[in-house]
Design an enzyme around this catalytic site. Structure first.
Site, PDB file in Angstrom:
ATOM      1  N   VAL A   1       7.997  18.299  28.167  1.00  0.00           N
ATOM      2  CA  VAL A   1       6.566  18.251  28.464  1.00  0.00           C
ATOM      3  C   VAL A   1       6.227  16.994  29.256  1.00  0.00           C
ATOM      4  O   VAL A   1       5.431  17.037  30.201  1.00  0.00           O
ATOM      5  CB  VAL A   1       5.742  18.319  27.171  1.00  0.00           C
ATOM      6  CG1 VAL A   1       4.246  18.234  27.479  1.00  0.00           C
ATOM      7  CG2 VAL A   1       6.043  19.610  26.410  1.00  0.00           C
TER       8      VAL A   1
ATOM      9  N   ALA B   1       8.613  12.232  20.635  1.00  0.00           N
ATOM     10  CA  ALA B   1       8.835  12.654  19.250  1.00  0.00           C
ATOM     11  C   ALA B   1      10.325  12.700  18.960  1.00  0.00           C
ATOM     12  O   ALA B   1      11.148  12.815  19.872  1.00  0.00           O
ATOM     13  CB  ALA B   1       8.216  14.029  18.990  1.00  0.00           C
ATOM     14  N   TYR B   2      10.651  12.623  17.682  1.00  0.00           N
ATOM     15  CA  TYR B   2      11.993  12.952  17.209  1.00  0.00           C
ATOM     16  C   TYR B   2      11.947  14.446  16.926  1.00  0.00           C
ATOM     17  O   TYR B   2      11.295  14.894  15.988  1.00  0.00           O
ATOM     18  CB  TYR B   2      12.319  12.164  15.944  1.00  0.00           C
ATOM     19  CG  TYR B   2      13.745  12.347  15.457  1.00  0.00           C
ATOM     20  CD1 TYR B   2      14.680  11.331  15.600  1.00  0.00           C
ATOM     21  CD2 TYR B   2      14.155  13.537  14.852  1.00  0.00           C
ATOM     22  CE1 TYR B   2      15.991  11.496  15.155  1.00  0.00           C
ATOM     23  CE2 TYR B   2      15.458  13.711  14.413  1.00  0.00           C
ATOM     24  CZ  TYR B   2      16.370  12.685  14.567  1.00  0.00           C
ATOM     25  OH  TYR B   2      17.664  12.861  14.128  1.00  0.00           O
ATOM     26  N   THR B   3      12.627  15.257  17.745  1.00  0.00           N
ATOM     27  CA  THR B   3      12.449  16.710  17.693  1.00  0.00           C
ATOM     28  C   THR B   3      13.643  17.476  17.143  1.00  0.00           C
ATOM     29  O   THR B   3      13.603  18.707  17.089  1.00  0.00           O
ATOM     30  CB  THR B   3      12.132  17.251  19.100  1.00  0.00           C
ATOM     31  OG1 THR B   3      13.194  16.892  19.999  1.00  0.00           O
ATOM     32  CG2 THR B   3      10.818  16.690  19.615  1.00  0.00           C
TER      33      THR B   3
ATOM     34  N   THR C   1       2.931  20.029  16.438  1.00  0.00           N
ATOM     35  CA  THR C   1       3.800  21.195  16.309  1.00  0.00           C
ATOM     36  C   THR C   1       3.295  22.173  15.257  1.00  0.00           C
ATOM     37  O   THR C   1       2.557  21.794  14.336  1.00  0.00           O
ATOM     38  CB  THR C   1       5.213  20.728  15.904  1.00  0.00           C
ATOM     39  OG1 THR C   1       6.034  21.857  15.598  1.00  0.00           O
ATOM     40  CG2 THR C   1       5.169  19.845  14.667  1.00  0.00           C
ATOM     41  N   ASP C   2       3.740  23.427  15.374  1.00  0.00           N
ATOM     42  CA  ASP C   2       3.422  24.418  14.354  1.00  0.00           C
ATOM     43  C   ASP C   2       4.202  24.179  13.063  1.00  0.00           C
ATOM     44  O   ASP C   2       3.914  24.802  12.039  1.00  0.00           O
ATOM     45  CB  ASP C   2       3.691  25.834  14.878  1.00  0.00           C
ATOM     46  CG  ASP C   2       5.139  26.064  15.285  1.00  0.00           C
ATOM     47  OD1 ASP C   2       5.834  25.072  15.598  1.00  0.00           O
ATOM     48  OD2 ASP C   2       5.575  27.226  15.313  1.00  0.00           O
TER      49      ASP C   2
ATOM     50  N   TYR D   1      10.950  17.091   9.298  1.00  0.00           N
ATOM     51  CA  TYR D   1      10.304  17.052  10.607  1.00  0.00           C
ATOM     52  C   TYR D   1       8.819  17.396  10.485  1.00  0.00           C
ATOM     53  O   TYR D   1       7.955  16.673  10.991  1.00  0.00           O
ATOM     54  CB  TYR D   1      11.004  18.031  11.546  1.00  0.00           C
ATOM     55  CG  TYR D   1      10.300  18.228  12.870  1.00  0.00           C
ATOM     56  CD1 TYR D   1      10.255  17.206  13.811  1.00  0.00           C
ATOM     57  CD2 TYR D   1       9.681  19.441  13.175  1.00  0.00           C
ATOM     58  CE1 TYR D   1       9.608  17.385  15.028  1.00  0.00           C
ATOM     59  CE2 TYR D   1       9.044  19.625  14.386  1.00  0.00           C
ATOM     60  CZ  TYR D   1       9.003  18.599  15.307  1.00  0.00           C
ATOM     61  OH  TYR D   1       8.362  18.775  16.506  1.00  0.00           O
TER      62      TYR D   1
ATOM     63  N   LYS E   1       5.545  14.946  11.210  1.00  0.00           N
ATOM     64  CA  LYS E   1       4.556  15.280  12.235  1.00  0.00           C
ATOM     65  C   LYS E   1       3.153  15.391  11.637  1.00  0.00           C
ATOM     66  O   LYS E   1       2.164  14.999  12.273  1.00  0.00           O
ATOM     67  CB  LYS E   1       4.946  16.582  12.929  1.00  0.00           C
ATOM     68  CG  LYS E   1       6.196  16.478  13.795  1.00  0.00           C
ATOM     69  CD  LYS E   1       6.010  15.538  14.980  1.00  0.00           C
ATOM     70  CE  LYS E   1       5.111  16.122  16.039  1.00  0.00           C
ATOM     71  NZ  LYS E   1       5.014  15.236  17.248  1.00  0.00           N
TER      72      LYS E   1
ATOM     73  N   TRP F   1       7.433  26.124  20.100  1.00  0.00           N
ATOM     74  CA  TRP F   1       8.566  26.723  20.800  1.00  0.00           C
ATOM     75  C   TRP F   1       8.528  26.448  22.304  1.00  0.00           C
ATOM     76  O   TRP F   1       8.571  27.362  23.131  1.00  0.00           O
ATOM     77  CB  TRP F   1       8.615  28.225  20.524  1.00  0.00           C
ATOM     78  CG  TRP F   1       8.848  28.573  19.093  1.00  0.00           C
ATOM     79  CD1 TRP F   1       8.731  27.753  18.008  1.00  0.00           C
ATOM     80  CD2 TRP F   1       9.230  29.850  18.576  1.00  0.00           C
ATOM     81  NE1 TRP F   1       9.014  28.434  16.850  1.00  0.00           N
ATOM     82  CE2 TRP F   1       9.327  29.725  17.168  1.00  0.00           C
ATOM     83  CE3 TRP F   1       9.491  31.084  19.162  1.00  0.00           C
ATOM     84  CZ2 TRP F   1       9.682  30.791  16.347  1.00  0.00           C
ATOM     85  CZ3 TRP F   1       9.838  32.145  18.339  1.00  0.00           C
ATOM     86  CH2 TRP F   1       9.937  31.995  16.947  1.00  0.00           C
TER      87      TRP F   1
END
Length: 254
Positions: free
Chosen positions: A12, A58-60, A101-102, A131, A135, A154
């Protein structure tokens, strides 16, 4: 408009920087080497003008976040740093947009959870992994400092961008002759990074004109929610491969 983008080398962040520059905005693109969110001890922003901060860092690694060895970093980057950045923006009178995030809704499953709500956005409910918990804590800290939280899901960029995502992984498996087993009981809205970046910039422009205002926004791909299994089938079909090569499995067997 002057914009600071954190996480500028992610899916992003890259698109945000590209589109913002194309739109004539003054862009400060900050990657990990420019701004270490694990050790945010001073104000990293140098502009004396009014600006907008877009936090796409972010740490994703969802699975990696479960490793106790990574717990401190996960919390620093996803929970503590967003709040600290939002407070810096608040002190300067700037607007702050935080990408979330969702996974903050991790306690519920099924496609109905991931449809974009028509009315007020419900609070998050008991994330089920490290996670998601990190968040959610970041969201709460940002909201307390008057920032805007944007929840998405996603995110993918496809094969024409650097790095790997779900789409690229599925295409590579298809080309290598691998018939994958893909989780069929997790649902979401696949979101194209370029579309998300465009929406974030529209929001930034509105905030630059109207001033800071705390809120939660859902921004994800349109259409009905799909499972990872259905998403994988669509990728195989788009790549000219037989989607029946993809088999569904429950999360418990992943």
């Amino acid at each position: 408009m002057e914009i600071y983008i954190t996480g500028a080398h992610g899916q992003v962040g890259r698109e945000l920087a590209r589109q913002a520059r194309a739109g004539g905005h003054r862009v400060h693109a900050l990657g990990r080497q420019d701004l270490d969110l694990r050790a945010l001890t001073e104000d990293p922003f140098t502009s004396t003008n009014r600006a907008v901060i877009l936090n796409a860092a972010a740490y994703t690694d969802v699975d990696g976040a479960e490793d106790p060895a990574h717990a401190e970093e996960v919390w620093q980057v996803n929970a503590e740093a967003p709040g600290a950045l939002a407070q810096l923006a608040q002190r300067r009178g700037w607007s702050f947009i935080h990408l979330s995030t969702d996974y903050v809704h991790g306690g519920r499953t099924g496609p109905e959870v991931h449809r974009i709500p028509e009315g007020p956005i419900e609070p998050a409910d008991r994330p089920i992994n490290a996670y998601g918990r990190s968040k959610l804590a970041g969201e709460e800290a940002v909201m307390q400092a008057g920032g805007v939280v944007v929840r998405t899901s996603w995110v993918h960029s496809g094969p024409h961008q650097p790095g790997r995502d779900f789409v690229v992984t599925m295409l590579q498996l298809a080309q290598r002759g691998v018939d994958p087993k893909v989780v069929a009981d997790q649902w979401g809205l696949p979101t194209y990074a370029a579309d998300l970046a465009g929406g974030l910039l529209q929001l930034a422009e509105r905030l630059a004109a109207d001033g800071p205002q705390g809120d939660i926004v859902h921004a994800a791909g349109s259409g009905e929610p799909v499972s990872w299994y259905h998403f994988a089938r669509a990728v195989f079909a788009a790549g000219g491969q037989d989607p029946d090569r993809v088999s569904p499995i429950p999360t418990a067997e992943y």
